[in-house]
Write an enzyme that holds these catalytic residues in place. Structure first.
Site, short mmCIF file in Angstrom:
data_model
loop_
_atom_site.label_atom_id
_atom_site.label_comp_id
_atom_site.label_asym_id
_atom_site.label_seq_id
_atom_site.Cartn_x
_atom_site.Cartn_y
_atom_site.Cartn_z
N SER A 14 75.27 -56.07 121.95
CA SER A 14 76.50 -55.83 122.72
C SER A 14 76.46 -54.47 123.43
CB SER A 14 77.74 -55.94 121.82
OG SER A 14 77.83 -54.87 120.92
N ASN A 15 75.81 -53.48 122.84
CA ASN A 15 75.67 -52.20 123.54
C ASN A 15 74.71 -52.31 124.72
OD1 ASN A 15 77.23 -49.85 122.29
ND2 ASN A 15 76.44 -50.94 120.49
N MET A 91 67.00 -51.12 114.57
CA MET A 91 67.10 -50.79 113.14
C MET A 91 65.80 -50.23 112.57
SD MET A 91 70.21 -51.59 112.68
CE MET A 91 70.50 -51.75 110.92
N ARG A 92 65.28 -49.19 113.26
CA ARG A 92 64.07 -48.54 112.74
C ARG A 92 64.15 -47.05 113.02
NH1 ARG A 92 59.36 -51.17 111.66
NH2 ARG A 92 58.15 -49.40 112.39
N ASN A 108 70.73 -42.64 120.94
CA ASN A 108 71.15 -43.69 120.01
C ASN A 108 72.67 -43.71 119.95
OD1 ASN A 108 70.88 -45.67 117.93
ND2 ASN A 108 71.36 -44.09 116.41
N HIS A 110 75.78 -44.65 117.30
CA HIS A 110 76.00 -44.86 115.87
C HIS A 110 77.50 -45.03 115.61
CE1 HIS A 110 75.14 -44.62 111.61
NE2 HIS A 110 76.17 -43.81 111.49
N ASP A 146 69.84 -40.43 112.39
CA ASP A 146 71.18 -40.19 112.97
C ASP A 146 71.54 -38.71 112.99
OD1 ASP A 146 71.46 -42.96 113.22
OD2 ASP A 146 72.30 -43.16 111.22
N GLU A 175 82.11 -47.56 121.33
CA GLU A 175 80.67 -47.51 121.59
C GLU A 175 80.38 -47.98 123.01
OE1 GLU A 175 78.01 -49.19 118.64
OE2 GLU A 175 79.60 -49.12 117.14
C1 GRF Z 1 76.28 -50.91 116.72
O1 GRF Z 1 77.41 -50.79 115.91
C2 GRF Z 1 75.52 -49.61 116.80
O2 GRF Z 1 76.35 -48.50 116.73
C3 GRF Z 1 74.66 -49.67 115.57
O3 GRF Z 1 74.27 -51.02 115.47
C4 GRF Z 1 75.24 -51.84 116.12
C5 GRF Z 1 74.51 -52.61 117.15
O4 GRF Z 1 75.33 -53.55 117.78
N1 GRF Z 1 73.56 -48.74 115.69
P1 GRF Z 1 74.83 -54.29 119.08
O5 GRF Z 1 73.49 -54.93 118.75
O6 GRF Z 1 74.71 -53.28 120.17
O7 GRF Z 1 75.89 -55.31 119.36
#
Ligand code: GRF
Length: 206
Positions: A14-15, A91-92, A108, A110, A146, A175
């Site tokens: 989604s980001n 996620m790494r 990033n 967060h 982070d 975000e």
């Molecule tokens: C988000 O909440 C971001 O802050 C975190 O992981 C999530 C990723 O969501 N690091 P998406 O894949 O961007 O929807």
């Protein structure tokens, strides 16, 4: 439109979508040159393909070690002449080969007000701690989790009846709002780093 972004994802994306949408609105003066996922099933890959963006899946298990994996990420991004790397739910931990290839050029997002609640399940951590205000942070990436200099933050209230899901949804809105703005700020070059602080720089008028 000559600046080039690389976006790294692991999941729903989604980001990533918020960046695609900001580019469509003409807010960024950039385009996404490449989206890389470490997971072939990441839904964000589909979002990228639907937007006509090149995608690449690099699975860690296909590489001998973490350094080789991070070097492959760096090579793929360099080959597309990427200016700025955006982690969007990737996620790494990022290792030296990639950090060295893009010094102060990896962002990033967060879902907490860092330095509170780094790591996994930040929204659940915030709820359990009992904070009354939570939020989102966009920060530069360094070797620690982070922990790099903060670019932008936004706050949301924590309600008495919040669950991790309702709080996450409220934070996610922020975000999506601040990530494109942070990307625009970094691309503008109107910033400098003083210790841990990322500070605005007024460009001299000519
Ligand atoms: C988000 O909440 C971001 O802050 C975190 O992981 C999530 C990723 O969501 N690091 P998406 O894949 O961007 O929807």
């Amino acid at each position: 439109m000559n600046r080039r972004l690389g976006v790294l994802i692991s999941g729903r994306g989604s980001n990533l979508q918020s960046l695609i949408d900001a580019i469509r609105r003409g807010d960024l003066g950039a385009r996404i040159a490449l989206v890389i996922s470490n997971r072939p099933e990441a839904a964000g890959l589909l979002r990228a393909r639907e937007a006509g963006i090149e995608t690449l899946c690099l699975r860690p298990r296909d590489f001998p070690d973490r350094a080789a994996y991070d070097q492959a990420l760096a090579d793929a991004l360099k080959a597309r002449e990427v200016d700025l790397v955006c982690l969007a739910g990737f996620m790494r931990l990022i290792g030296t080969p990639l950090l060295d290839a893009f010094p102060n050029r990896i962002l990033n997002v967060h879902p907490s007000l860092l330095p509170s609640f780094p790591g996994l399940e930040a929204q659940q951590q915030a709820l359990e701690h009992g904070v009354k205000v939570a939020g989102a942070t966009v920060h530069l990436v360094n070797e620690a989790l982070d922990a790099g200099p903060i670019v932008l933050q936004a706050t949301v209230p924590v309600m008495p009846d919040d669950t991790a899901e309702t709080l996450s949804a409220r934070i996610l809105v922020e975000e999506h709002r601040i990530y494109p703005r942070a990307v625009a700020l970094m691309l503008s070059g109107s910033w400098r780093i003083d210790g841990r602080r990322l500070l605005p720089v007024q460009k001299a008028s000519s």
